[in-house]
Every structure is written in C-alpha cells, then in structure tokens.
Design a protein around this motif. Structure first.
Motif, PDB file in Angstrom:
ATOM      1  N   ASN A  86       0.855  -1.182   0.000  1.00  0.00           N
ATOM      2  CA  ASN A  86       0.000   0.000   0.000  1.00  0.00           C
ATOM      3  C   ASN A  86       0.895   1.236   0.000  1.00  0.00           C
ATOM      4  O   ASN A  86       1.713   1.401  -0.884  1.00  0.00           O
ATOM      5  N   GLU A  87       0.787   2.083   0.993  1.00  0.00           N
ATOM      6  CA  GLU A  87       1.615   3.291   1.042  1.00  0.00           C
ATOM      7  C   GLU A  87       2.819   3.128   1.963  1.00  0.00           C
ATOM      8  O   GLU A  87       3.588   4.065   2.166  1.00  0.00           O
ATOM      9  N   THR A  88       2.986   1.938   2.527  1.00  0.00           N
ATOM     10  CA  THR A  88       4.052   1.722   3.506  1.00  0.00           C
ATOM     11  C   THR A  88       5.288   1.144   2.842  1.00  0.00           C
ATOM     12  O   THR A  88       5.247   0.057   2.262  1.00  0.00           O
TER      13      THR A  88
ATOM     14  N   ILE B  28      22.923  -7.062   7.192  1.00  0.00           N
ATOM     15  CA  ILE B  28      22.071  -6.671   8.314  1.00  0.00           C
ATOM     16  C   ILE B  28      21.087  -5.605   7.857  1.00  0.00           C
ATOM     17  O   ILE B  28      21.475  -4.564   7.323  1.00  0.00           O
ATOM     18  N   ILE B  29      19.803  -5.894   8.067  1.00  0.00           N
ATOM     19  CA  ILE B  29      18.726  -5.012   7.631  1.00  0.00           C
ATOM     20  C   ILE B  29      18.115  -4.316   8.841  1.00  0.00           C
ATOM     21  O   ILE B  29      17.814  -4.947   9.855  1.00  0.00           O
ATOM     22  N   HIS B  30      17.940  -2.988   8.704  1.00  0.00           N
ATOM     23  CA  HIS B  30      17.353  -2.196   9.781  1.00  0.00           C
ATOM     24  C   HIS B  30      16.774  -0.918   9.187  1.00  0.00           C
ATOM     25  O   HIS B  30      17.414  -0.276   8.345  1.00  0.00           O
ATOM     26  N   ASN B  31      15.580  -0.574   9.615  1.00  0.00           N
ATOM     27  CA  ASN B  31      14.929   0.648   9.122  1.00  0.00           C
ATOM     28  C   ASN B  31      14.894   0.714   7.596  1.00  0.00           C
ATOM     29  O   ASN B  31      15.289   1.717   6.998  1.00  0.00           O
ATOM     30  N   LYS B  32      14.480  -0.398   6.985  1.00  0.00           N
ATOM     31  CA  LYS B  32      14.250  -0.504   5.535  1.00  0.00           C
ATOM     32  C   LYS B  32      15.526  -0.603   4.711  1.00  0.00           C
ATOM     33  O   LYS B  32      15.479  -0.801   3.505  1.00  0.00           O
ATOM     34  N   LYS B  33      16.699  -0.475   5.356  1.00  0.00           N
ATOM     35  CA  LYS B  33      17.964  -0.424   4.628  1.00  0.00           C
ATOM     36  C   LYS B  33      18.844  -1.635   4.927  1.00  0.00           C
ATOM     37  O   LYS B  33      18.762  -2.219   6.011  1.00  0.00           O
ATOM     38  N   LEU B  34      19.683  -1.974   3.956  1.00  0.00           N
ATOM     39  CA  LEU B  34      20.749  -2.949   4.202  1.00  0.00           C
ATOM     40  C   LEU B  34      21.942  -2.152   4.710  1.00  0.00           C
ATOM     41  O   LEU B  34      22.652  -1.507   3.943  1.00  0.00           O
ATOM     42  N   LEU B  35      22.135  -2.155   6.026  1.00  0.00           N
ATOM     43  CA  LEU B  35      23.140  -1.292   6.636  1.00  0.00           C
ATOM     44  C   LEU B  35      24.565  -1.699   6.283  1.00  0.00           C
ATOM     45  O   LEU B  35      25.434  -0.852   6.079  1.00  0.00           O
ATOM     46  N   GLN B  36      24.807  -3.006   6.252  1.00  0.00           N
ATOM     47  CA  GLN B  36      26.153  -3.496   5.934  1.00  0.00           C
ATOM     48  C   GLN B  36      26.034  -4.901   5.372  1.00  0.00           C
ATOM     49  O   GLN B  36      25.243  -5.719   5.854  1.00  0.00           O
TER      50      GLN B  36
END
Length: 331
Positions: A12-14, A204-212
């Motif tokens: 949806n919008e998320t 490692i995924i956090h807050n929609k991002k692949l951090l490392q």
C-alpha cells in the motif's frame, strides 16, 4: 549466481524495504539478519517468485528473472519455509514427489529414493508427516526443496522449530550439504549466533535499509555503526570519563565501545575505579552492573559474562580494558 539490484518494495503506502543491493556467489552461504518484521522474508519470497510486485531487479546467473519489465515463473531455486509447509494429507514419499510433477513416474520414483537415501529418511518413506519428529520433518522439507536440483537454496528461519541440541547438529549438516553440492544459499534469521556460525557473508537489515553486507568475520570485527556492533555482540559503551583518561579521539557522531567479553574487573589500580551496582550469578559468569565512583552522572555500564574470579569485593575495584580492544564507530 544471484544478484539483487536496487530492490525496493511497498505494501500500500508503507515502504518496507528501500534500495537493497547484494550478490551471492556460487557455493556461498549468505545470511540476511535483522529483527522480526524488518523485511527479510519478503526478499526471499521475491527471489522465489512468490512476491511479484517490487522495484529493482533480481537476476539468477545472467538472466533477469524479476523486475517491472520481466517476470519469469520458472526459477532454479528451492525454498524451505519456516513451518516446512509439508502437506499433512500426504506421506513422506508423496510430499517429495510433489515437487517432481514434470518427471515420468519411473524417473520420479528413482529421484525420490535417491533423496530419501541421501537425507537418511528412507525408513520413513511411507510415514505420515505427523508421525515424524521436528528434525525428520525438516529433512523432508529440505529433500523436497532439493528435488529439482536447484542452484539456489532459500531458507526462512530453518532451525526455529528445533531444540538447541538438534539445531546445532542440523545446522552443521545443512552447511556441509550446501558446500558439498556447491549451491548458493540465502538464509533468513534473527539469531546472530546462527548467522555467524553458518555464513560466508552477512547482511544486516534495519529501518528498511541494508546497513552493511560483508564477509562474516569482517562485519563482526569492523561494524560500520553502533547498531550493527550491538546487534552482533554484547558491548559496553565507554563512559566520557574513561574516554578522556585514555585520550581517545571520539567525534560527536561517534561512540567508543568494547565487547563485554573483553571487559574485565580487577583490584589493580587502573584508570577507572568502579562500584558494583548489581550482580547476578549465571553459572560460568556473572551479569554485573557497575558505575564510575567518581562521576555520578556517568551512564551505568552493563558487564555481561564477566567473572569475579580473583576479585576481592571488599577492596577497590577497577575496570581493566585494553586499548587495542576498543572500537570507535559511528553512532
């Protein structure tokens, strides 16, 4: 073998995931690690073709199998679901056969017998699923996923339903199986020990991002920020008093940390005298909470897996840290 480029997805919008990029080489085990609900399984489902709507490209070998322009149903992947997704009304043989519907009956029976033998479940060939233990059910699920000789194995929390002893044995067995057949594998878990012990690389995924996304030892020893360091190992944040005494160059957007296993207590006079606020006996170690006795404003330090061996609690107690074990990283 597998390439994920600019992968993003919204429901949806998320926005669930944004601009995810990583590659998996042939014979490599890659683990996507993160808290529950961060989108790890969504990536697996998209690779398998179960999640069609997304931005970016998914390529297997030289072929783009999924994007806004291209969608291929047939993919050389095997998927092992968290709950195994076995059919309760079919026996072991029939569950594995289900994945081989394109073969003739003769070839199908031959392949099923090979898999039953290979995974040491030949004695359970005619049993119903409810008659099997958790470990046996998992082997049936893996046999079914391997039936069509996939190039890529996708594993969604594959050890979550096993007890700790069986989990360890199965994990090592599966790791050896993947390496033996030179498969590429993508594993999803929220268990950091599981990820560290089985993976060639970790993302490692956090807050929609692949951090490392890095080799396992590198991501553990060289985390790019505090979240990753704290996720992969239990750490202490050094108090300002100690940072000043050690003359560490820590910028505003950085923090100084040390692994709890490398934090020691001693009666020998060091740079920081501490007071034990609380301690809990945990068998091989104590969980100990300490604070700087000379600075009441300093945040308390939780020290886990620290022993009180050779420590006289009636004497002054000091924090004993080696400078080379301290890491300065982004907050």
């Amino acid at each position: 073998m597998l390439s994920i480029n600019n992968f993003s997805i919204s429901f949806n919008e998320t926005k669930i995931l944004e601009d995810i990029n990583f590659d998996v080489k042939q014979g490599e085990i890659v683990t996507l690690l993160g808290s529950s609900g961060c989108g790890k399984t969504t990536i697996l489902r998209a690779i398998a073709g179960l999640q069609k709507e997304h931005d970016g490209n998914i390529c297997i070998g030289d072929t783009c199998v999924s994007s806004k322009e291209v969608y291929k149903q047939d993919r050389e992947v095997g998927y092992i679901f968290q709950d195994y997704a076995l059919f309760p009304h079919l026996n072991v043989e029939e569950n594995i056969s289900f994945a081989l519907d394109k073969l003739s009956k003769k070839d199908r029976n031959k392949r099923v017998d090979q898999l039953l033998e290979q995974f040491d479940i030949i004695a359970h060939k005619h049993k119903q699923i409810h008659q099997l233990s958790g470990g046996q059910q998992q082997r049936v699920a893996i046999a079914r996923a391997m039936a069509n000789k996939p190039k890529i194995l996708l594993l969604d929390e594959p050890f979550a339903n096993l007890d700790s002893q069986l989990r360890y044995k199965t994990k090592m067995w599966l790791k050896n199986l993947i390496k033996k057949y030179n498969l590429s594998a993508v594993l999803v878990t929220h268990d950091k020990k599981e990820a560290l012990s089985i993976s060639d690389k970790i993302g490692i995924i956090h807050n929609k991002k692949l951090l490392q996304f890095d080799a396992t030892q590198d991501i553990y020893s060289k985390p790019v920020n505090f979240y990753i360091a704290n996720f992969l190992s239990e750490i202490n944040i050094l108090p300002k008093a100690l940072i000043e005494k050690l003359e560490l160059n820590v910028k505003e957007n950085q923090t100084a940390i040390i692994e709890i296993s490398k934090s020691k207590l001693t009666n020998k006079n060091t740079l920081l005298e501490v007071e034990i606020v609380d301690k809990s006996f945990c068998g091989e170690y104590y969980e100990i909470l300490v604070k700087d006795v000379k600075n009441n404003e300093t945040d308390e330090l939780s020290m886990i897996k620290s022993t009180l061996e050779n420590i006289d609690l009636n004497e002054k107690i000091y924090l004993d840290l080696k400078r080379e074990n301290i890491k300065i990283i982004l907050k």
